[in-house]
Write a protein that holds these residues in place. Structure first.
Motif, PDB file in Angstrom:
ATOM      1  N   GLY A 178       0.823  -1.199   0.000  1.00 39.76           N
ATOM      2  CA  GLY A 178       0.000   0.000   0.000  1.00 39.76           C
ATOM      3  C   GLY A 178       0.863   1.257   0.000  1.00 39.76           C
ATOM      4  N   VAL A 179       0.245   2.374  -0.231  1.00 39.93           N
ATOM      5  CA  VAL A 179       0.968   3.637  -0.303  1.00 39.93           C
ATOM      6  C   VAL A 179       1.410   4.067   1.093  1.00 39.93           C
ATOM      7  N   ILE A 180       2.690   4.319   1.273  1.00 44.75           N
ATOM      8  CA  ILE A 180       3.215   4.708   2.574  1.00 44.75           C
ATOM      9  C   ILE A 180       2.839   6.159   2.883  1.00 44.75           C
ATOM     10  N   SER A 181       2.833   6.497   4.170  1.00 41.25           N
ATOM     11  CA  SER A 181       2.575   7.867   4.609  1.00 41.25           C
ATOM     12  C   SER A 181       3.563   8.230   5.707  1.00 41.25           C
ATOM     13  N   LEU A 182       3.730   9.542   5.913  1.00 41.06           N
ATOM     14  CA  LEU A 182       4.775  10.038   6.801  1.00 41.06           C
ATOM     15  C   LEU A 182       4.184  10.895   7.914  1.00 41.06           C
ATOM     16  N   THR A 183       4.788  10.768   9.102  1.00 39.97           N
ATOM     17  CA  THR A 183       4.474  11.646  10.228  1.00 39.97           C
ATOM     18  C   THR A 183       5.776  12.217  10.762  1.00 39.97           C
ATOM     19  N   GLN A 184       5.883  13.540  10.805  1.00 37.32           N
ATOM     20  CA  GLN A 184       7.106  14.163  11.300  1.00 37.32           C
ATOM     21  C   GLN A 184       7.199  14.034  12.812  1.00 37.32           C
ATOM     22  N   LEU A 185       8.394  13.686  13.296  1.00 38.86           N
ATOM     23  CA  LEU A 185       8.621  13.462  14.718  1.00 38.86           C
ATOM     24  C   LEU A 185       9.650  14.410  15.325  1.00 38.86           C
ATOM     25  N   TYR A 186      10.404  15.093  14.510  1.00 35.76           N
ATOM     26  CA  TYR A 186      11.555  15.806  15.046  1.00 35.76           C
ATOM     27  C   TYR A 186      11.166  17.061  15.805  1.00 35.76           C
ATOM     28  N   SER A 187      12.019  17.383  16.784  1.00 36.32           N
ATOM     29  CA  SER A 187      11.839  18.582  17.600  1.00 36.32           C
ATOM     30  C   SER A 187      12.804  19.656  17.127  1.00 36.32           C
ATOM     31  N   PHE A 188      12.427  20.901  17.392  1.00 43.35           N
ATOM     32  CA  PHE A 188      13.203  22.037  16.917  1.00 43.35           C
ATOM     33  C   PHE A 188      13.884  22.762  18.069  1.00 43.35           C
ATOM     34  N   ASP A 189      14.878  23.545  17.708  1.00 43.98           N
ATOM     35  CA  ASP A 189      15.543  24.399  18.674  1.00 43.98           C
ATOM     36  C   ASP A 189      14.572  25.472  19.168  1.00 43.98           C
ATOM     37  N   TYR A 190      14.839  26.018  20.323  1.00 44.00           N
ATOM     38  CA  TYR A 190      13.987  27.075  20.869  1.00 44.00           C
ATOM     39  C   TYR A 190      14.853  28.101  21.581  1.00 44.00           C
ATOM     40  N   PRO A 191      14.388  29.341  21.679  1.00 51.08           N
ATOM     41  CA  PRO A 191      15.170  30.360  22.373  1.00 51.08           C
ATOM     42  C   PRO A 191      15.318  30.014  23.852  1.00 51.08           C
ATOM     43  N   ALA A 192      16.487  30.266  24.398  1.00 54.72           N
ATOM     44  CA  ALA A 192      16.714  29.985  25.808  1.00 54.72           C
ATOM     45  C   ALA A 192      15.878  30.915  26.680  1.00 54.72           C
TER      46      ALA A 192
END
Length: 357
Positions: free
Chosen positions: A151-165
């Motif tokens: 079947g057609v695969i699908s994606l879910t983003q998991l990564y976290s981003f930097d943030y200001p201190a």
């Protein structure tokens, strides 16, 4: 030597070392920051595909990943051009969950994209990222849903981003908020001792105190909408109140007013009100519960009464209107008097108007 420390300018007899191995580097540097994409989400919105490591499915089982930078397991990683990751076929009758990760591999001496293949199942479970200091350390990037029978695969983003201190201000944190990045927390240390220590957040909706730290703040509640004949009774009433920000734009408060023994307090028209520590949001009706103790059973009212504080919709409200159950017939009436020598108590949580809606 039982004690080792690094890095120093020279080796010492007391355990200090100059050279740092890659394993020692990881032990040290991974404490500087948790795994994250080197990009700060300072804009209000982002278009699909505009973020680092954005991904799309191409040609069935290929995942195209755009360039980006990241900090993974104490090492810095850069993907300088778009790349494709191939997902293994799934010809079984059950679905599967795979992980695409950024992997710091100390045995290889590099950081690279990698795939962790899950197991087909009627209730598939994502595989766990590998996190082994000195060996392999994974930062999850994408969860790949791989359906049964190609079947057609699908994606879910998991990564976290930097943030200001988080930063601290001795005072005027609300003014400082106009000069920091969106997504930044500010601690107001109240070094001039004229408010309370608090935490605030600058986000898409503006700046707001997120919570008070330490003691609650005092305020003096009083009645509103009362007759001129009630002025002296209102002024001579005993009034105590406490309040605090408990979440963004959210206030907890308590108010207690004990009237003198000589006069009732009556409304100018309609119903009595009680002042709030900060204005309430007027976008929707809010309801609070209170209690009146009438120990001398004055003014044909019972010894104990429950009442309701109404924060009505419309413009932001600095007072709440008071209504009570009619002990004679069970109807709900405006509170048209406050008995003499009685105590009104009300407390609760309400949405304030910190964002000037």
């Amino acid at each position: 030597m039982a004690e080792i420390s690094y890095p120093f300018s020279t080796n010492t007899a007391t355990g200090g070392t100059q050279a740092v191995s890659q394993g020692q580097w990881q032990q040290m540097s991974h404490l500087w920051n948790s795994d994250r994409v080197d990009f700060r989400l300072t804009a209000s919105t982002y278009a699909t595909g505009s973020l680092p490591f954005s991904s799309t499915v191409q040609n069935g089982n290929n995942v195209a990943i755009s360039p980006g930078n990241a900090w993974v397991g104490g090492f810095y990683y850069s993907l300088t051009s778009p790349t494709n990751i191939s997902i293994a076929d799934n010809v079984t009758t059950n679905g599967r969950l795979d992980l695409i990760v950024i992997r710091a591999d100390l045995t290889k001496g590099s950081v690279n994209l990698a795939t962790i293949k899950g197991q087909p199942s009627s209730s598939p479970v994502a595989p766990s990222p590998i996190r082994s200091m000195g060996q392999q350390w994974d930062m999850p990037l994408l969860l790949v849903t791989v359906p049964a029978q190609q079947g057609v695969i699908s994606l879910t983003q998991l990564y976290s981003f930097d943030y200001p201190a988080t930063v601290a201000a001795p005072w005027n944190a609300d003014i400082l908020a106009g000069f920091v990045q969106s997504g930044q927390f500010i601690l107001d240390m109240d070094s001039n001792n004229n408010y309370v220590q608090s935490e605030g957040f600058k986000g898409r909706d503006g700046y707001a105190v997120t919570r008070n730290l330490g003691k609650s703040k005092s305020y003096t509640p009083t009645f509103s909408n009362y007759t001129t004949g009630s002025v002296s009774a209102v002024n001579s009433s005993s009034k105590t109140g406490r309040w605090r920000w408990i979440a963004p734009n959210t206030v907890w408060f308590t108010a207690n007013i004990t009237t003198p023994g000589s006069h009732v307090i009556a409304p100018d028209n309609g119903r009595l009100g009680v002042t709030l520590p900060v204005p309430a949001n007027g976008k929707a009706i809010q309801v609070l519960n209170g209690y009146i103790f009438n120990p001398s059973v004055r003014d044909d009212l019972p010894n104990q009464m429950l009442f309701t504080g109404l924060l009505e919709n419309g413009t932001p409200k600095s007072t709440m209107a008071l209504v009570r159950s009619n002990h004679a017939n069970g109807d709900v009436d405006n509170m048209t008097l406050m008995p003499a020598a009685s105590t009104l108590s009300i407390s609760g949580v309400y949405e304030a108007n910190a964002f000037n809606e």
